[in-house]
Design a protein around this motif. Structure first.
Motif, short mmCIF file in Angstrom:
data_model
loop_
_atom_site.label_atom_id
_atom_site.label_comp_id
_atom_site.label_asym_id
_atom_site.label_seq_id
_atom_site.Cartn_x
_atom_site.Cartn_y
_atom_site.Cartn_z
N LEU A 47 -3.47 11.23 12.06
CA LEU A 47 -3.26 9.79 11.90
C LEU A 47 -4.53 9.00 12.20
O LEU A 47 -4.85 8.03 11.50
CB LEU A 47 -2.10 9.32 12.78
CG LEU A 47 -0.72 9.82 12.38
CD1 LEU A 47 0.31 9.48 13.44
CD2 LEU A 47 -0.31 9.28 11.02
N ALA A 48 -5.27 9.41 13.22
CA ALA A 48 -6.54 8.75 13.53
C ALA A 48 -7.53 8.94 12.38
O ALA A 48 -8.29 8.02 12.04
CB ALA A 48 -7.12 9.29 14.84
N ASP A 51 -6.86 6.50 9.55
CA ASP A 51 -7.46 5.18 9.81
C ASP A 51 -8.94 5.18 9.44
O ASP A 51 -9.44 4.24 8.81
CB ASP A 51 -7.28 4.79 11.27
CG ASP A 51 -5.83 4.49 11.63
OD1 ASP A 51 -5.01 4.22 10.72
OD2 ASP A 51 -5.50 4.55 12.84
N LYS A 52 -9.64 6.24 9.83
CA LYS A 52 -11.07 6.35 9.50
C LYS A 52 -11.25 6.45 7.98
O LYS A 52 -12.14 5.82 7.41
CB LYS A 52 -11.67 7.58 10.19
CG LYS A 52 -13.14 7.76 9.96
CD LYS A 52 -13.67 8.97 10.71
CE LYS A 52 -15.15 9.19 10.42
NZ LYS A 52 -15.66 10.41 11.06
N ARG A 54 -9.34 5.22 5.65
CA ARG A 54 -9.10 3.91 5.04
C ARG A 54 -10.29 2.97 5.25
O ARG A 54 -10.67 2.22 4.36
CB ARG A 54 -7.83 3.30 5.59
CG ARG A 54 -6.59 4.15 5.25
CD ARG A 54 -5.36 3.33 5.11
NE ARG A 54 -4.15 4.11 4.97
CZ ARG A 54 -3.75 4.72 3.86
NH1 ARG A 54 -4.49 4.67 2.78
NH2 ARG A 54 -2.61 5.38 3.82
N THR A 55 -10.89 3.03 6.43
CA THR A 55 -12.07 2.20 6.72
C THR A 55 -13.23 2.58 5.80
O THR A 55 -13.88 1.71 5.21
CB THR A 55 -12.49 2.36 8.20
OG1 THR A 55 -11.41 1.93 9.02
CG2 THR A 55 -13.73 1.55 8.50
N SER A 98 -1.99 -2.28 2.71
CA SER A 98 -1.11 -1.83 3.79
C SER A 98 -0.44 -0.52 3.40
O SER A 98 -0.46 -0.12 2.23
CB SER A 98 -0.03 -2.88 4.09
OG SER A 98 0.83 -3.02 2.97
N TYR A 115 2.59 8.61 2.46
CA TYR A 115 2.59 7.16 2.67
C TYR A 115 3.07 6.45 1.41
O TYR A 115 2.75 6.88 0.30
CB TYR A 115 1.17 6.65 2.96
CG TYR A 115 0.64 7.00 4.31
CD1 TYR A 115 0.85 6.15 5.39
CD2 TYR A 115 -0.09 8.15 4.52
CE1 TYR A 115 0.34 6.46 6.66
CE2 TYR A 115 -0.60 8.46 5.77
CZ TYR A 115 -0.38 7.62 6.82
OH TYR A 115 -0.88 7.92 8.06
#
Length: 162
Positions: A47-48, A51-52, A54-55, A98, A115
């Protein structure tokens, strides 16, 4: 003297074959690293990494996105091909807005995440497969497809349900 019967000879051959295969499997296991899954920890690492991911996608940093890949992913696609594919996705789907985690499955060394995501140009379903061999999550596969069909939660394995 007992006459030779074909069954005993075949039976012995199969017994030796099974013994040889078991020996090979045992020896090969000595060179294979399989950890017992700590699914909560593996899922948190994956999950972390999402996030990376997506950034880096938003920054259009295709080189660092590629660097997040596992050896399996990097062996199947070259960096230039990967960058071209991500650029085409960015052009088609637009900026990320999102997402909601709708499903997950965990296995030793692997986490699969599903997702429902919204991008600037459309709503999509994303599938991410992460390898978590030794404390780092590495992207094995990423698939994005238009639409958001109903997700079958009973298909999840090993992870807590989102």
């Amino acid at each position: 003297m007992k006459p030779s019967n074909g069954f005993n000879t075949m039976h012995n051959m199969y017994r030796y074959l099974v013994l040889a295969l078991l020996s090979a499997a045992t020896l090969s296991a000595c060179y294979t690293h399989v950890k017992v899954g700590d699914f909560d920890k593996d899922k948190a690492l994956a999950l972390a990494s999402v996030d990376k991911f997506r950034t880096l996608y938003e920054k259009q940093d295709y080189s660092r996105l590629y660097d997040m890949g596992s050896p399996v992913m990097k062996g199947s696609v070259q960096k230039e091909q990967f960058a071209t594919a991500v650029q085409a996705s960015f052009a088609k789907f637009g900026k990320y807005k999102s997402s909601v985690l709708v499903g997950s499955s965990c296995f030793p060394n692997e986490v699969r995440l599903v997702y429902d995501a919204e991008y600037e140009n459309m709503k999509v379903r994303e599938l991410m497969v992460w390898s978590v061999p030794n404390g780092d999550a590495e992207l094995v596969m990423y698939q994005i497809s238009p639409g958001q069909d109903e997700f079958q939660k009973e298909s999840q394995v090993g992870c807590p349900t989102p």
